[in-house]
Motif scaffolding. Structure first.
Motif, short mmCIF file in Angstrom:
data_model
loop_
_atom_site.label_atom_id
_atom_site.label_comp_id
_atom_site.label_asym_id
_atom_site.label_seq_id
_atom_site.Cartn_x
_atom_site.Cartn_y
_atom_site.Cartn_z
N ASP A 437 0.88 -1.18 0.00
CA ASP A 437 0.00 0.00 0.00
C ASP A 437 0.91 1.23 0.00
O ASP A 437 1.42 1.64 1.05
N LEU A 439 0.43 4.42 -0.48
CA LEU A 439 -0.02 5.59 0.28
C LEU A 439 0.27 5.42 1.76
O LEU A 439 0.83 6.31 2.41
N THR A 440 -0.09 4.26 2.31
CA THR A 440 0.12 4.03 3.74
C THR A 440 1.60 4.00 4.08
O THR A 440 2.01 4.46 5.15
N LEU A 446 -4.03 8.95 7.33
CA LEU A 446 -4.64 9.73 6.25
C LEU A 446 -5.08 11.10 6.75
O LEU A 446 -5.87 11.21 7.68
N TYR A 450 -6.76 17.64 1.30
CA TYR A 450 -5.79 17.38 0.24
C TYR A 450 -4.51 18.20 0.46
O TYR A 450 -3.41 17.74 0.16
N LEU A 453 -2.49 16.37 2.84
CA LEU A 453 -1.91 15.18 2.21
C LEU A 453 -0.63 15.54 1.45
O LEU A 453 0.38 14.85 1.56
N LEU A 457 3.06 14.14 2.13
CA LEU A 457 3.89 13.53 1.09
C LEU A 457 5.22 14.26 0.96
O LEU A 457 6.28 13.63 0.81
N LYS A 489 -9.04 6.70 1.50
CA LYS A 489 -7.93 6.36 0.61
C LYS A 489 -8.42 6.12 -0.80
O LYS A 489 -7.74 6.46 -1.77
N VAL A 492 -8.69 9.12 -3.21
CA VAL A 492 -7.47 9.72 -3.75
C VAL A 492 -6.69 8.74 -4.62
O VAL A 492 -5.69 9.11 -5.23
N ALA A 493 -7.14 7.50 -4.71
CA ALA A 493 -6.37 6.46 -5.39
C ALA A 493 -6.03 6.83 -6.82
O ALA A 493 -4.91 6.64 -7.29
N LEU A 496 -3.37 9.66 -6.86
CA LEU A 496 -2.21 9.52 -5.98
C LEU A 496 -0.88 9.48 -6.75
O LEU A 496 0.06 10.20 -6.38
N ILE A 500 2.11 12.23 -6.06
CA ILE A 500 3.47 11.83 -5.66
C ILE A 500 4.49 12.34 -6.68
O ILE A 500 5.52 12.92 -6.32
#
Length: 512
Positions: A437, A439-440, A446, A450, A453, A457, A489, A492-493, A496, A500
């Motif tokens: 995962d 993101l995790t 989480l 945004y 987030l 990141l 999650k 945002v998948a 994502l 990133i």
């Protein structure tokens, strides 16, 4: 330099779209990639001022959470002690990976037995091994320093005539003496078939001395351009007889050596007999290694590599003295460099090369080598070939440039953007192992918005939050505002990988 932001750019590589953060970050990136004089003007808030993160950005090929935790636990002196004693650091996982590249460190006889004459296979394995070592070795300071010496005593790979000896040169010269004495490394280089072939000394004879190696030995490897043409001619004469056998190994052939007294840059030798010619040549190499101009030149290049695109004069003088006081030993020089106030003050003054950007990206994302084979290494290496920065693939004997201006262009930046997105999305090379995962693994808790987030990141990938206008530019790809709610999650998948990649595209990540 631009005076206003550019529109967002898009590029495509293998069907993968990459979006560059130029709407808000273009000006800052132009500053970061500008000439050395401008590098000091990079806003300090683009990169973490934490001295531990700063050390890892320079002494390794990219910080990781594990490396930061280890450095915080040990402290700088103990971490340097550990990294400067690499034999005590377990690197068994990397060693296992390198068994897939058996010719990367093979000796001349093995390469000749395994490959047809003038094959490029050993070159390719050597380059891929360099990518693997930089990306996944636990001996990071050794690898950054080994890369420095390979660039300093450079032999292009591929290049004509060294198909059988270049891998051995890497193992028995630059890597063997990476943390040793430069005098020993220089003498090993001078007597290695790869260097003798690359710079033509193998064909140099008393009747027709070849000046190529003599000139580069002084100009590139040691004192710099303080020699005269008479010095070159005398050095070429003195170095005759250092040659290569038909089996591809080093030998000294007295019958090829030109006798007679020589005087070169203050060095004098009677050079009375052909039998004593090798000893005379080695004495000259020792003289060059201990010359004050060599000390200053190596100190300057180490500062260019690890400190700033304009080497601080005070640090150059300090490192040159340490080098001479310790009989050309390299470890004391590195320790003095990384614990100096000039190094501490150099945050934001180096920009990543394409090689450093790629390795830092893989390390930051927590990507691992493929479980078998070398297709991912092939892809990473070929990416660097396209960027003009694949290991050892610099044609002239002066090695890759180590200043930001040499790597600054819109096309080069777009190549970085494409690579960031391909790696973040897992599109290419798809064989790399990835966190279950992503993101995790990057953001364990989480955030609620945004904007938070992107901040999380950035803290994980860069070490510091991005400026507010950069955050807004990143979120534009997802059609969100910094205040937009992040509910799950799953929501945002889809965006994502792009978020990133855009953090990695930011000027903050380009700074080393």
């Amino acid at each position: 330099m631009q005076t206003k932001p550019e529109p967002t750019r898009r590029a495509v590589l293998g069907g993968a779209a990459a979006v560059a953060v130029t709407a808000a970050g273009g000006l800052a990136l132009d500053v970061a990639l500008a000439a050395p004089a401008a590098a000091a003007a990079v806003p300090t808030d683009l990169v973490s001022a934490d001295p531990l993160a700063h050390l890892l950005r320079r002494a390794t090929f990219g910080p990781t959470p594990a490396a930061l935790a280890e450095l915080a636990k040990l402290g700088v002196p103990a971490w340097l002690d550990r990294q400067l004693d690499p034999a005590k650091i377990d690197d068994s996982a990397l060693d296992a990976l390198l068994t897939r590249l058996p010719l990367a460190g093979a000796d001349i006889a093995t390469v000749r037995a395994k490959l047809p004459k003038h094959s490029y296979e050993a070159f390719g394995q050597l380059g891929r091994a360099a990518v693997a070592r930089a990306t996944w070795s636990n001996r990071q300071l050794f690898e950054t320093t080994a890369a420095f010496w390979a660039n300093h005593l450079h032999i292009s790979a591929p290049s004509s005539g060294v198909w059988d000896s270049r891998s051995d040169y890497d193992k028995t010269v630059t890597r063997k003496y990476t943390f040793g004495r430069f005098a020993d490394m220089l003498k090993a280089s001078a007597r290695h078939p790869a260097m003798l072939t690359y710079l033509d000394n193998r064909s140099s004879t008393k009747t027709l001395p070849n000046e190529n190696y003599a000139r580069e030995l002084m100009e590139l490897h040691t004192v710099g351009m303080i020699y005269t043409e008479a010095d070159v001619q005398a050095a070429a004469k003195l170095l005759t007889g250092l040659t290569v056998t038909t089996a591809g190994t080093y030998t000294y052939t007295a019958a090829k050596h030109a006798t007679g007294a020589v005087r070169i840059l203050g060095f004098s030798h009677a050079n009375a007999t052909a039998e004593g010619g090798e000893a005379a040549a080695l004495a000259f190499l020792d003289y060059l290694a201990r010359h004050p101009a060599t000390a200053e030149r190596l100190a300057t290049k180490l500062c260019l590599r690890f400190v700033a695109d304009e080497a601080p004069a005070t640090l150059v003088a300090k490192l040159a003295k340490v080098y001479l006081d310790n009989d050309t030993s390299i470890v004391p020089v590195l320790r003095a460099l990384f614990t100096s106030p000039e190094f501490a003050a150099s945050i934001g003054q180096k920009v990543r090369t394409p090689f450093e950007d790629l390795t830092a990206t893989v390390r930051a994302l927590g990507l691992g080598p493929e479980t078998s084979g070398v297709k991912a290494l092939d892809a990473l290496y070929n990416n660097l070939v396209n960027a003009g920065n694949a290991p050892f693939r610099w044609s002239p004997p002066n090695g890759f440039p180590d200043v930001a201006a040499a790597w600054a262009s819109p096309s080069a930046f777009l190549m970085r953007c494409n690579s960031h997105l391909n790696l973040a999305a897992g599109w290419y090379p798809k064989q790399l192992t990835r966190p279950a995962d992503l993101l995790t693994s990057l953001v364990p808790m989480l955030p609620q918005t945004y904007g938070a987030l992107v901040d999380a990141l950035a803290r994980r990938l860069v070490g510091t939050p991005l400026p507010a206008d950069h955050v807004a530019a990143v979120l534009s790809v997802a059609g969100k505002l910094p205040t937009s709610s992040l509910t799950s999650k799953e929501s945002v998948a889809g965006s994502l990988p792009y978020l990133i990649a855009l953090v990695l595209d930011s000027p903050s990540f380009q700074l080393r």
